[in-house]
Structure formats: C-alpha cells, structure tokens
Design a protein around this motif. Structure first.
Motif, PDB file in Angstrom:
ATOM      1  N   UNK A  56     -25.644   9.076   4.628  1.00 27.85           N
ATOM      2  CA  UNK A  56     -24.807   9.328   3.830  1.00 27.85           C
ATOM      3  C   UNK A  56     -23.416   8.507   4.022  1.00 27.85           C
ATOM      4  N   UNK A  57     -22.753   9.686   4.902  1.00 27.66           N
ATOM      5  CA  UNK A  57     -20.672   8.218   5.000  1.00 27.66           C
ATOM      6  C   UNK A  57     -21.383   6.645   4.443  1.00 27.66           C
ATOM      7  N   UNK A  61     -19.665   4.044   1.989  1.00 25.80           N
ATOM      8  CA  UNK A  61     -18.518   3.194   2.342  1.00 25.80           C
ATOM      9  C   UNK A  61     -19.774   2.066   1.758  1.00 25.80           C
ATOM     10  N   UNK A  62     -20.825   1.945   1.965  1.00 27.93           N
ATOM     11  CA  UNK A  62     -21.535   0.592   0.834  1.00 27.93           C
ATOM     12  C   UNK A  62     -20.873   0.730  -0.656  1.00 27.93           C
ATOM     13  N   UNK A  63     -20.875   1.795  -1.643  1.00 35.77           N
ATOM     14  CA  UNK A  63     -20.825   1.568  -2.328  1.00 35.77           C
ATOM     15  C   UNK A  63     -19.300   1.508  -3.059  1.00 35.77           C
ATOM     16  N   UNK A  64     -18.746   1.780  -1.892  1.00 35.30           N
ATOM     17  CA  UNK A  64     -16.639   2.591  -2.837  1.00 35.30           C
ATOM     18  C   UNK A  64     -17.226   3.530  -3.264  1.00 35.30           C
ATOM     19  N   UNK A  65     -17.541   4.348  -2.986  1.00 37.83           N
ATOM     20  CA  UNK A  65     -18.051   5.205  -4.403  1.00 37.83           C
ATOM     21  C   UNK A  65     -17.272   6.858  -2.976  1.00 37.83           C
ATOM     22  N   UNK A  66     -16.832   7.380  -4.180  1.00 39.94           N
ATOM     23  CA  UNK A  66     -15.699   9.020  -3.358  1.00 39.94           C
ATOM     24  C   UNK A  66     -16.832   9.988  -2.795  1.00 39.94           C
ATOM     25  N   UNK A  67     -16.964  10.334  -1.528  1.00 36.98           N
ATOM     26  CA  UNK A  67     -18.401  11.088  -0.944  1.00 36.98           C
ATOM     27  C   UNK A  67     -18.272  11.826  -2.382  1.00 36.98           C
ATOM     28  N   UNK A  68     -17.391  13.048  -2.560  1.00 39.27           N
ATOM     29  CA  UNK A  68     -17.827  14.081  -3.680  1.00 39.27           C
ATOM     30  C   UNK A  68     -18.769  13.687  -4.102  1.00 39.27           C
ATOM     31  N   UNK A  69     -18.604  12.310  -5.268  1.00 38.07           N
ATOM     32  CA  UNK A  69     -19.537  11.673  -6.337  1.00 38.07           C
ATOM     33  C   UNK A  69     -20.904  10.848  -6.177  1.00 38.07           C
ATOM     34  N   UNK A  70     -20.562  10.647  -4.557  1.00 38.97           N
ATOM     35  CA  UNK A  70     -22.021  10.393  -4.052  1.00 38.97           C
ATOM     36  C   UNK A  70     -22.474  11.424  -4.063  1.00 38.97           C
ATOM     37  N   UNK A  71     -22.267  12.434  -3.539  1.00 35.95           N
ATOM     38  CA  UNK A  71     -23.070  13.599  -2.936  1.00 35.95           C
ATOM     39  C   UNK A  71     -24.281  14.217  -4.472  1.00 35.95           C
ATOM     40  N   UNK A  73     -24.488  12.246  -7.043  1.00 39.84           N
ATOM     41  CA  UNK A  73     -25.177  11.496  -7.226  1.00 39.84           C
ATOM     42  C   UNK A  73     -26.579  11.929  -6.967  1.00 39.84           C
ATOM     43  N   UNK A  74     -26.704  11.669  -5.585  1.00 42.47           N
ATOM     44  CA  UNK A  74     -27.766  12.241  -4.333  1.00 42.47           C
ATOM     45  C   UNK A  74     -28.345  13.124  -4.725  1.00 42.47           C
ATOM     46  N   UNK A  75     -27.861  14.096  -5.608  1.00 42.23           N
ATOM     47  CA  UNK A  75     -28.589  15.062  -5.666  1.00 42.23           C
ATOM     48  C   UNK A  75     -29.287  15.148  -6.563  1.00 42.23           C
ATOM     49  N   UNK A  76     -28.562  14.152  -7.707  1.00 45.55           N
ATOM     50  CA  UNK A  76     -29.772  14.167  -9.177  1.00 45.55           C
ATOM     51  C   UNK A  76     -30.930  12.808  -9.154  1.00 45.55           C
ATOM     52  N   UNK A  77     -30.657  12.101  -7.570  1.00 45.25           N
ATOM     53  CA  UNK A  77     -31.873  11.421  -7.414  1.00 45.25           C
ATOM     54  C   UNK A  77     -32.881  11.989  -6.558  1.00 45.25           C
ATOM     55  N   UNK A  78     -32.226  12.854  -5.599  1.00 40.73           N
ATOM     56  CA  UNK A  78     -33.024  13.993  -5.235  1.00 40.73           C
ATOM     57  C   UNK A  78     -34.058  14.474  -5.951  1.00 40.73           C
TER      58      UNK A  78
END
Length: 145
Positions: A56-57, A61-71, A73-78
């Motif tokens: 996840x980390x 970094x690969x998409x330059x997204x804040x970790x909170x925002x990524x979580x 989005x990942x919650x939505x996708x999952x």
C-alpha cells in the motif's frame, strides 16, 4: 469585441496547458462516470494492475497520493470487489494490493473509455501531430521516457 479578453494571459503556454488539461480531465471524468468510476479510483486501479502485488505504501508513492486518501480509495475499490488487500508475500507486516478478475474487466472498459475521451480531446490534430504533441508534453512535464 474583436479580440478575446485577457490576451496576455491567454497567450501563455502555461494557461493554454491548464485549459487543455481541464478539458481533458472533464472529458475523461465523464467517460469514466459512464463506467461508474472516478478519476483517482481509475488511477489507483491502473497502478495496482501494473505493480501488483504492491504494498500500500509503495502504491501511494507511485501515484503520488496522500496515504489517507489512498486508504479511502482502496476501501472503495475493495468494497466494490475490484481489489483485494492481503499480507504482502515479501513482508507479512504489510498489506499488498492486487486486482480481482472483476477489477481487471472494469479497468479494461475504463481504459477504452479514457482512450476515447483522449481521442476526442486530440481530434483537431493529425496522427503525426498527436504523436509530436504527446512527446512534447512528456518532455515538459518531466515524465519523458
């Protein structure tokens, strides 16, 4: 009025690029909405496909997204059954993200929709001009090959 307002601003390449980018984002966002997908969700889904299994980390970094925002989005996708998070095979303390078969199918449809939107954006250009323009954008954006 014979001339468009703000001629000094409208002649700046940065202003023109911003306007073109805004139009491109709007076209792609509309195309993705037709697939029930949002822009950043599409970016993350595409990166997961390219990097999976990815920690996840590392994904953030690969998409330059804040970790909170990524979580989020990942919650939505999952929740939509498009990705899974499982212990990373390289480091069991971390979560690794992968696409599901459903996620891969949706991503393929989204990529088709995004390509069509980009074709619409670049419709005024010939094939040779598109290639040249894209190459120039890579160079000035710092994302060159």
């Amino acid at each position: 009025m014979s001339e468009a307002p703000l001629p000094a601003i409208r002649s700046l390449p940065s202003w023109l690029l911003g306007r073109a980018a805004a139009r491109g984002r709007a076209l792609v966002a509309e195309a993705l909405a037709g697939q029930d997908m949002r822009m950043w969700h599409h970016v993350v889904l595409s990166a997961v496909r390219d990097l999976a299994p990815v920690a996840q980390a590392d994904l953030g970094r690969a998409v330059a997204l804040d970790p909170k925002d990524l979580v989020g989005i990942l919650n939505d996708l999952q929740a939509a059954g498009l990705t899974v998070r499982e212990p990373d095979p390289r480091d069991r303390r971390k979560n690794a993200v992968s696409l599901t078969a459903r996620g891969a199918r949706l991503l393929k449809r989204c990529e088709t929709a995004a390509r069509a939107a980009n074709d619409e954006l670049l419709a005024p250009l010939s094939a040779a001009e598109r290639e040249q323009f894209t190459g120039m954008l890579r160079r000035i954006s710092g994302t060159g090959d």
